[in-house]
Design an enzyme around this catalytic site. Structure first.
Site, short mmCIF file in Angstrom:
data_model
loop_
_atom_site.label_atom_id
_atom_site.label_comp_id
_atom_site.label_asym_id
_atom_site.label_seq_id
_atom_site.Cartn_x
_atom_site.Cartn_y
_atom_site.Cartn_z
N CYS A 36 7.19 -7.90 -14.29
CA CYS A 36 6.08 -8.78 -13.90
C CYS A 36 4.75 -8.07 -13.82
CB CYS A 36 6.40 -9.44 -12.56
SG CYS A 36 7.91 -10.41 -12.65
N ALA A 73 2.21 4.26 -1.62
CA ALA A 73 1.94 5.10 -2.79
C ALA A 73 3.26 5.71 -3.27
CB ALA A 73 0.94 6.19 -2.42
N LYS A 88 3.11 -6.46 -17.13
CA LYS A 88 2.73 -7.42 -18.18
C LYS A 88 1.75 -8.46 -17.65
CE LYS A 88 6.36 -10.95 -18.12
NZ LYS A 88 5.55 -12.01 -17.51
N LEU A 147 0.84 -1.20 0.00
CA LEU A 147 0.00 0.00 0.00
C LEU A 147 0.87 1.24 0.00
CD1 LEU A 147 -2.93 -0.96 2.44
CD2 LEU A 147 -3.01 -0.74 -0.06
#
Ligand code: UGA
Length: 448
Positions: free
Chosen positions: A278, A270, A281, A268
């Protein structure tokens, strides 16, 4: 078990790490790499990419003769009981997964494999791919079992994640083959303290889970795990944009939100968004493969779009602070998509450098490991610095785009003295805002 031979197809992060570990777990391991430059480096006992502890392990495997690098299926496959497919699955321009290497590897293996081998798919593939390869195997009348064994290692902590895993997932239609693959990992567990010692990595107290599933479930587990983590990051970044408008601090928000064990604090953070080989795609691959089955994953499309917007969003914030960027000198520190790796695929740092340069800023970049890999993606006339000081000296603004320890530990008073301007852009939200402000710099985070 040294009489048991494994072939690992592909010497990328997953393949070389797995091969080097199996080679210290009592197996003889061929690692097949078609790229001659990379193969030559591995033969010298090194990895061709930066990954903590891996060089030592590759060197040991080569010296012991248990790790055998080759470019030849013909040399390796006929001698092997287990074949791991760890070849690349890049994305096509439309976002779908390019499975050329995956199918080529399976077809070539089928030419040389002896009866009774287990073919283990580690490459990340869309759900349903395994069934197609099983059909190929059946068409050839080959006695080869097919198993999906997705990989969850992270770059930068590849050995740690592989040795002290949370879970090993093995899925397939043949229960005996599934069990045999789980047993391979139990051999690693027997050797992992010794391997950690060779690679000089920590030994946590950890017991991982072995999860055996249906073939299609194993394939879907992998992409779902990555998609969910990507979703968490994009969710945090959406709320960060709201925090920017309202004066809240996204780190405070997520610390408290993540303290709820139903949510969890991990992923989490930001900032400039996710990059690497990884998440981007895998998210686009999942959207595309869901579409093939008539399922609209618009929740993931939103996550991908939000992520793509982050470098431009940060550039816009810098523009609002500095005004016209023409001839402003900006140092971008961090080109690796995250700390601990030299990988610059889909790197937000590179994207930021290019956007700022296109907007007229005079950009100088520096990264402790990733300058060479970034080279091809950096646009002209971006300048490269070979250490931190020349990059920041005389700059109007400095951007931290990767949380390398070298940057986080750099004395902020010294940094402020070298800069000409005052703008400090923390694209990772990794700094204490007050410590930045106290040395006279203007702090700019993402949602802080
Ligand atoms: C990811 C998964 O974490 C692995 O479990 C998986 O095996 C791997 O993909 C894969 O499919 O091969 P990786 O891409 O190495 O691993 O890196 P992560 O540590 O997951 O970070 C991905 C990106 O997200 C980085 O750019 C990182 O800076 C960013 N990130 C991460 C955030 O922006 N915020 C966060 O809170 C966490």
């Amino acid at each position: 078990m040294q009489d048991v031979t494994i072939t690992v197809l592909g010497a990328g992060y997953v393949g070389l790490t797995s091969a080097a570990i199996f080679a210290q777990s009592g197996f003889r391991v061929f690692v097949v790499e078609p790229n001659q430059k990379r193969l030559a480096v591995i033969k010298e006992g090194r990895s061709f990419f930066f990954e903590h502890g891996l060089d030592a392990l590759v060197a040991k495997g080569i010296a012991d003769g248990t790790l055998v690098p080759t470019d030849s299926y013909q040399q390796s496959v006929p001698e092997s009981e287990y074949i791991f497919s760890c070849v690349g699955t890049p994305d096509n321009p439309d976002g779908s997964s390019n499975l050329t290497y995956v199918f080529d590897a399976a077809k070539t293996t089928l030419q040389y494999a002896k009866a009774g081998v287990v073919y283990i798919q580690k490459s990340t593939v869309p759900v349903g791919t395994g069934s197609k390869i099983e059909q190929l195997i059946a068409d050839q009348g080959a006695g080869m079992a097919y198993v999906s064994n997705p990989e969850f290692l992270r770059e930068g902590t590849a050995l740690q994640d592989s040795l002290f895993f949370d879970r090993v997932v093995v899925g397939g239609h043949d229960p005996a083959a599934v069990r045999k693959v789980s047993d391979l990992y139990k051999k690693i567990v027997d050797h992992r303290e010794a391997i950690a010692h060779i690679s000089n990595i920590d030994v946590p107290a950890k017991t991982g889970h072995y999860i055996e599933t249906k073939l299609n479930s194993a394939e879907l587990i992998k992409v779902t795990a990555n998609a969910f983590l990507a979703l968490k990051i994009s969710f945090a970044n959406s709320i960060a944009k709201l925090a920017d408008q309202t004066g809240a601090d996204i780190n405070e928000v997520m610390d408290a939100v993540g303290a709820d064990p139903r949510i969890g604090r991990a992923f989490l953070n930001a900032g400039r968004g996710f990059g690497g080989g990884c998440f981007p795609k895998d998210v686009s691959g999942l959207i595309s493969s869901a579409g093939d089955y008539g399922v609209d994953l618009s929740i993931m499309t939103a996550a991908a779009d939000l992520n793509d917007s982050m470098p431009g969003y940060i550039a816009q914030k810098i523009h609002s602070s500095l005004g016209d960027l023409q001839d402003k000198r900006i140092a971008v520190l961090g080109l690796a998509f995250k700390a601990g790796t030299s990988d610059t695929r889909r790197s937000p740092g590179v994207a930021l450098a290019n956007i700022l340069s296109r907007n007229g800023a005079e950009v100088t970049v520096y990264d402790p490991e990733a300058l060479e890999e970034a080279e091809a993606d950096l646009e002209e006339p971006i300048k490269r610095a070979d250490s931190l000081e020349p990059a920041i000296t005389g700059a109007d603004a400095v951007l931290i785009a990767t949380d390398w320890p070298e940057f986080l530990s750099y004395d902020l008073t010294d940094l402020a003295k070298l800069l000409k301007g005052k703008l400090f852009v923390d694209c990772m939200n990794a700094y204490d805002t007050q410590k930045v402000q106290v040395v006279g710099l203007t702090y700019m985070g993402v949602g802080r």
